[in-house]
Design a protein around this motif. Sequence first.
Motif, PDB file in Angstrom:
ATOM      1  N   UNK A 122      13.430  35.598  61.047  1.00 13.17           N
ATOM      2  CA  UNK A 122      12.936  35.836  62.267  1.00 13.17           C
ATOM      3  C   UNK A 122      12.423  34.733  63.125  1.00 13.17           C
ATOM      4  N   UNK A 123      12.303  33.574  62.215  1.00 15.88           N
ATOM      5  CA  UNK A 123      11.878  32.338  62.654  1.00 15.88           C
ATOM      6  C   UNK A 123      12.628  31.558  63.629  1.00 15.88           C
ATOM      7  N   UNK A 124      12.573  31.389  64.974  1.00 12.91           N
ATOM      8  CA  UNK A 124      13.677  30.777  65.773  1.00 12.91           C
ATOM      9  C   UNK A 124      14.088  29.420  65.593  1.00 12.91           C
ATOM     10  N   UNK A 125      13.112  28.612  64.863  1.00  9.25           N
ATOM     11  CA  UNK A 125      13.153  27.180  64.612  1.00  9.25           C
ATOM     12  C   UNK A 125      13.933  26.847  63.223  1.00  9.25           C
ATOM     13  N   UNK A 126      14.122  28.047  62.462  1.00  9.97           N
ATOM     14  CA  UNK A 126      14.507  27.932  60.928  1.00  9.97           C
ATOM     15  C   UNK A 126      16.242  27.342  61.207  1.00  9.97           C
ATOM     16  N   UNK A 127      16.342  26.120  60.447  1.00  9.67           N
ATOM     17  CA  UNK A 127      17.595  25.594  60.562  1.00  9.67           C
ATOM     18  C   UNK A 127      18.181  25.880  58.944  1.00  9.67           C
ATOM     19  N   UNK A 128      17.426  26.101  58.022  1.00  6.99           N
ATOM     20  CA  UNK A 128      18.035  26.509  56.885  1.00  6.99           C
ATOM     21  C   UNK A 128      17.117  26.940  55.606  1.00  6.99           C
ATOM     22  N   UNK A 129      17.676  27.896  54.959  1.00  5.08           N
ATOM     23  CA  UNK A 129      16.740  28.396  53.920  1.00  5.08           C
ATOM     24  C   UNK A 129      17.593  28.325  52.617  1.00  5.08           C
ATOM     25  N   UNK A 130      16.972  27.394  52.040  1.00  8.10           N
ATOM     26  CA  UNK A 130      17.494  27.144  50.330  1.00  8.10           C
ATOM     27  C   UNK A 130      16.958  27.793  49.364  1.00  8.10           C
ATOM     28  N   UNK A 131      17.716  28.743  48.941  1.00  8.02           N
ATOM     29  CA  UNK A 131      17.348  29.582  47.805  1.00  8.02           C
ATOM     30  C   UNK A 131      17.532  29.143  46.432  1.00  8.02           C
ATOM     31  N   UNK A 132      16.639  28.865  45.537  1.00  2.00           N
ATOM     32  CA  UNK A 132      16.837  28.391  43.952  1.00  2.00           C
ATOM     33  C   UNK A 132      17.407  29.729  42.872  1.00  2.00           C
ATOM     34  N   UNK A 133      18.568  29.854  42.801  1.00  2.00           N
ATOM     35  CA  UNK A 133      18.827  31.013  41.765  1.00  2.00           C
ATOM     36  C   UNK A 133      19.186  30.165  40.660  1.00  2.00           C
ATOM     37  N   UNK A 134      20.108  30.763  39.966  1.00  2.00           N
ATOM     38  CA  UNK A 134      20.638  30.257  38.426  1.00  2.00           C
ATOM     39  C   UNK A 134      21.940  30.415  38.323  1.00  2.00           C
ATOM     40  N   UNK A 135      22.434  29.431  37.484  1.00  2.00           N
ATOM     41  CA  UNK A 135      24.287  29.254  37.327  1.00  2.00           C
ATOM     42  C   UNK A 135      24.318  30.761  36.426  1.00  2.00           C
TER      43      UNK A 135
END
Length: 368
Positions: A122-135
């Motif tokens: 919901x953040x208007x300025x957000x350009x990228x959300x990098x989520x760290x998962x696992x292979x």
Amino acid sequence: MKKILITGSTGFLGGAVVASLIKNHQDSLFLLVRANSAEEGCHRVQANLKNFGLTESQIRRITPADIIPGDLACPLDFIEDPRLDEITHVINCAAIASFGNNPSIWKVNVDGTFVFAERMSKVQTLEKFIHVGTAMSCAPQPNSLITESSLNSTRGQHIVEYTWSKAAIEKKLTESLEDFPLVITRPSIVVGHSDHGCLPSASIFWVFRMVLMLGKFTCGLQDRIDIIPVDYCADALVMLLDAKDVVNEVIHISAGTHSSVTFAEIDQAMAKASGKKALGVDYQRVSYEQLSASRKSFKTVFGPCNERIVLRAMKLYGHFSELNVVFDNTKLLNLGMQKSSRFTDYLDRCVISTQNSTIADLMQVDFK
């Protein structure tokens, strides 16, 4: 200038990400830290950064003003912080990464992570959300080169709750949040630091020490394993911050075909680093049942230890070591990331940094 929010900055990978950003970027950093106050959180972050080779002046770049006290186990306690509305980029490293039966795994890795991501959507300025998962979230088929694909695994295909939780949150994020600038990264097995060995964390390295001390395990010496150092993983995440038009992507951060290693190579490198003879033909490939039958020798071989926990570790890590899989890293390399160091290139630093620790000491980080 970016305003970057990092979670998990007091941990292994999160600390390496903060260190990489401090050394190479001048962006504004905000760190979500489990702490009762910003001052306490700042102290925890600074203490962790000392393990990554930063100078005192670099470490002091982190101040209480950069800290957002909060815990993904209780996201409602921090999601109203107004600083979140100014964030442009997120690297979400925080997770319960235990291979034990930590009761908070689902609460943090799935429920809390989703509440946090939903808030950031919901953040208007957000350009990228990098989520760290696992292979390993894909529950890979043995003896294969694994490419990035959607996840359709079931709980029964996962030997530990950790990898299942990572698969579940990936699916929930991609299916539930529309128009969310999500990048899912799937690191392969992260072991040590290419310069500082296991000083930042001995996570997983003790497995190799344990196997070679025992002289037998459930994998073959010619089986391959995909291992990367934590600083390579961190640098890749930072590179993805800047990568244009990289959203709604799933990307392996892995050694790939070029830098993965065989257990025979690890045996040779470990022997060279410790001044001992490589096992070579003396190595025995055995079943878990055979390992279990030799449990009475564990304290003689490893020193003081809990035989039950050691056996559980052998069962869990034996499963992963038997897979003989490599995670394709073509996407990452095509974005401009260099190839990873090979585990055997920096294994000597891991040996030196753990030489005064017992197997039981080193295991604690992965079974918390």
